[in-house]
Motif scaffolding. Sequence first.
Motif, mmCIF file in Angstrom:
data_model
loop_
_atom_site.group_PDB
_atom_site.id
_atom_site.type_symbol
_atom_site.label_atom_id
_atom_site.label_comp_id
_atom_site.label_asym_id
_atom_site.label_seq_id
_atom_site.Cartn_x
_atom_site.Cartn_y
_atom_site.Cartn_z
ATOM 1 N N LEU A 1 7.322 62.940 -35.242
ATOM 2 C CA LEU A 1 7.824 62.735 -33.871
ATOM 3 C C LEU A 1 7.012 63.533 -32.854
ATOM 4 N N GLY A 2 6.804 64.808 -33.144
ATOM 5 C CA GLY A 2 6.042 65.651 -32.228
ATOM 6 C C GLY A 2 4.625 65.146 -32.017
ATOM 7 N N ASN B 1 6.188 73.131 -22.157
ATOM 8 C CA ASN B 1 5.935 72.139 -23.202
ATOM 9 C C ASN B 1 4.543 72.319 -23.795
ATOM 10 N N ARG C 1 7.359 70.088 -40.189
ATOM 11 C CA ARG C 1 7.476 69.598 -38.814
ATOM 12 C C ARG C 1 6.774 70.548 -37.842
ATOM 13 N N ASN D 1 17.886 72.423 -38.304
ATOM 14 C CA ASN D 1 17.862 71.551 -37.124
ATOM 15 C C ASN D 1 16.920 70.371 -37.280
ATOM 16 N N LEU D 2 16.917 69.782 -38.473
ATOM 17 C CA LEU D 2 16.124 68.561 -38.631
ATOM 18 C C LEU D 2 16.784 67.452 -37.828
ATOM 19 N N PHE D 3 15.966 66.529 -37.302
ATOM 20 C CA PHE D 3 16.521 65.402 -36.553
ATOM 21 C C PHE D 3 17.271 64.511 -37.541
ATOM 22 N N MET E 1 2.296 70.151 -35.666
ATOM 23 C CA MET E 1 1.799 70.314 -34.305
ATOM 24 C C MET E 1 0.530 71.167 -34.289
ATOM 25 N N ARG F 1 4.752 75.300 -26.087
ATOM 26 C CA ARG F 1 5.449 75.030 -27.353
ATOM 27 C C ARG F 1 4.630 74.186 -28.313
ATOM 28 N N LYS F 2 3.610 73.505 -27.773
ATOM 29 C CA LYS F 2 2.681 72.815 -28.665
ATOM 30 C C LYS F 2 1.960 73.833 -29.534
ATOM 31 N N LYS G 1 4.841 61.804 -29.936
ATOM 32 C CA LYS G 1 5.341 61.835 -28.565
ATOM 33 C C LYS G 1 4.739 62.966 -27.732
ATOM 34 N N VAL G 2 4.391 64.069 -28.376
ATOM 35 C CA VAL G 2 3.880 65.207 -27.595
ATOM 36 C C VAL G 2 2.349 65.231 -27.596
ATOM 37 N N MET H 1 8.225 76.451 -34.447
ATOM 38 C CA MET H 1 9.389 77.253 -34.781
ATOM 39 C C MET H 1 10.158 76.642 -35.940
#
Lengths: 250, 328
Positions: free
Chosen positions: A104-105, A77, A153, A91-93, A157, A80-81, A108-109, A85
């Motif tokens: 969101l990222g 995790n 998106r 693959n949008l939410f 990050m 991936r920060k 939450k991340v 990608m």
Amino acid sequence: MTQPLLSIDDLHKSYGSEEVLEGVGLEMEQGDVTVLIGPSGSGKSTLLRCVNRLTEINSGRIALDGQDVTGTDTDVNELRKQVGMVFQDFNLFAHLTALENVTLGPKKVLGMDAADAEEAGRTHLEQVGLLEQADSYPAELSGGQKQRVGIARALAMDPELLLFDEPTSALDPELVGEVVEVMRDLAAEGITMLVVSHEMDFARSAASDIVFLDDGEIVEHGPPEQLFQNPTAERTEQFLSRLHAHEETA
Amino acid sequence: MSTAESTTSPNPGLRDRVGTVFTVRPLTVGLALFWVWVLARWTTDFVLAGVLGLDRGTPFVPAAPFLTTADTVASLAAPLGVAGAPLVWLADTLRFAADATAYLPALAHGIWTTVLLTVFSVCLGFTLALPLSVVRVYGGRWARWLALSYTELIRGTPLLAQLFVLYFATSLTQVLRGVPGVGVGFVPAQAFWVAVISFTLNSAAYQSEYLRASLESVDGGQLTAARAIGLSKLEGIRYVVVPQGLRLALPSWTNELVYLIKYSSLASFITVQELYGRTSTIANETYQYTELFVLVAILYLALVVSASALMDRVESHTATAGVGHTRQ
């Protein structure tokens, strides 16, 4: 000697008995834009997915900023920060607005508070030219707009490296341009990008390196002018001529 | 309304307005009246009667006027012979109304218990069903197997049998009786809580099946994208997959709620005086089976239609373009 941002060494990956990557090596410096080309099934997407560990490798070494990526004690995790990608199918939410997709990222991340994340999110949407669509849901956006949200998106990050997995191949031809334009802007800003794409226009104008992958190995690697004009390997030449033929008929 | 219908309709605007006036309104008004009555009944009997020292369960409307009118109508019908049948029917209906006024206060108490039973069970069932469904979809092999076994055990055996096992074959009743507060004041007695536990365990299995199907229908790329921005698997499930799955599950979840309203009547077999239990008790005393069971059918229908209407609103309130079926 400066340490490369990304270094991949002797990477092997197989699915069952089928070897997809057969000893791939690649290095990227900060600010490089490397475009991976090659026939379908050559292992381009797999290579990309190994970098952020959506796919686990069999052997070899991947290091980001000198840090081992593939070790068992590596925090995926955390990794991936640093590695964003962008997906072929966006693959949008689906249940979140464009702005919420982007925030969101960070919320939450990265643990940003909502107001800061939204402010930053709006900046990123503006960067891809979609500030006005901030409150639209993915289903209300065109393919090109969806992919630009996908890019925003990933940008949100603040990653060191951005991976693009065939970002324009699910798009109608007339929508490709807007996405390529955004990618070109990012390249010009010095964002390090590893791109799987057959978008020659982008490859010629924005790439610092082209890597031709065939049958799980790197056949040729060089700056776009050299690789496109004077390919040394016969396989590269054949592939490029097929690609040109396709581009002209399209 | 299907797309085909709406496009062939010459004037959809007019159509909608007609629809609103003639189909939606009477239902809304009917349900509103039903709930005004129910709430008035509860307030009077549970609160005001205590405060003001009144008799509980005094009918709001006296039965006498209905009975005198019924007698008048019946006497008018008598000389007409067969032609008086509609009047006889009217007289019977008025007598039914008279009976209803007498029984409705008691049945309103039954509604209270039924509503409590259903709401507790469906909510507690949901809190169990959600982790259960996540385990079914994302769990390891053993966890999945355990969750599946539970679900199949519950779905494969009759609810009444489960209720009887908990009530008669375990010491749950004794344990609950010992819990301070149970059966005191507004808190229902132990049999009610045995029913809640039983229905919760049962409903959890069914709800987890609905949720599992919905979670599975969320595109796999959603979780991949969630992982790619650095969310852990559990976070990805929580923030991305579950919110979409819940929206998809709403229609079938509404089904479960409607079932449970009616299945909660099984609690009467373990002495819980919910709506069906009260009806049945009164019927056994008065022998007015037909009247009472027609009446209770109408009340169950009102409860079920209310639940569907409520869930319809929840559905349209949470509707998101591109997630599940968006209504035209």
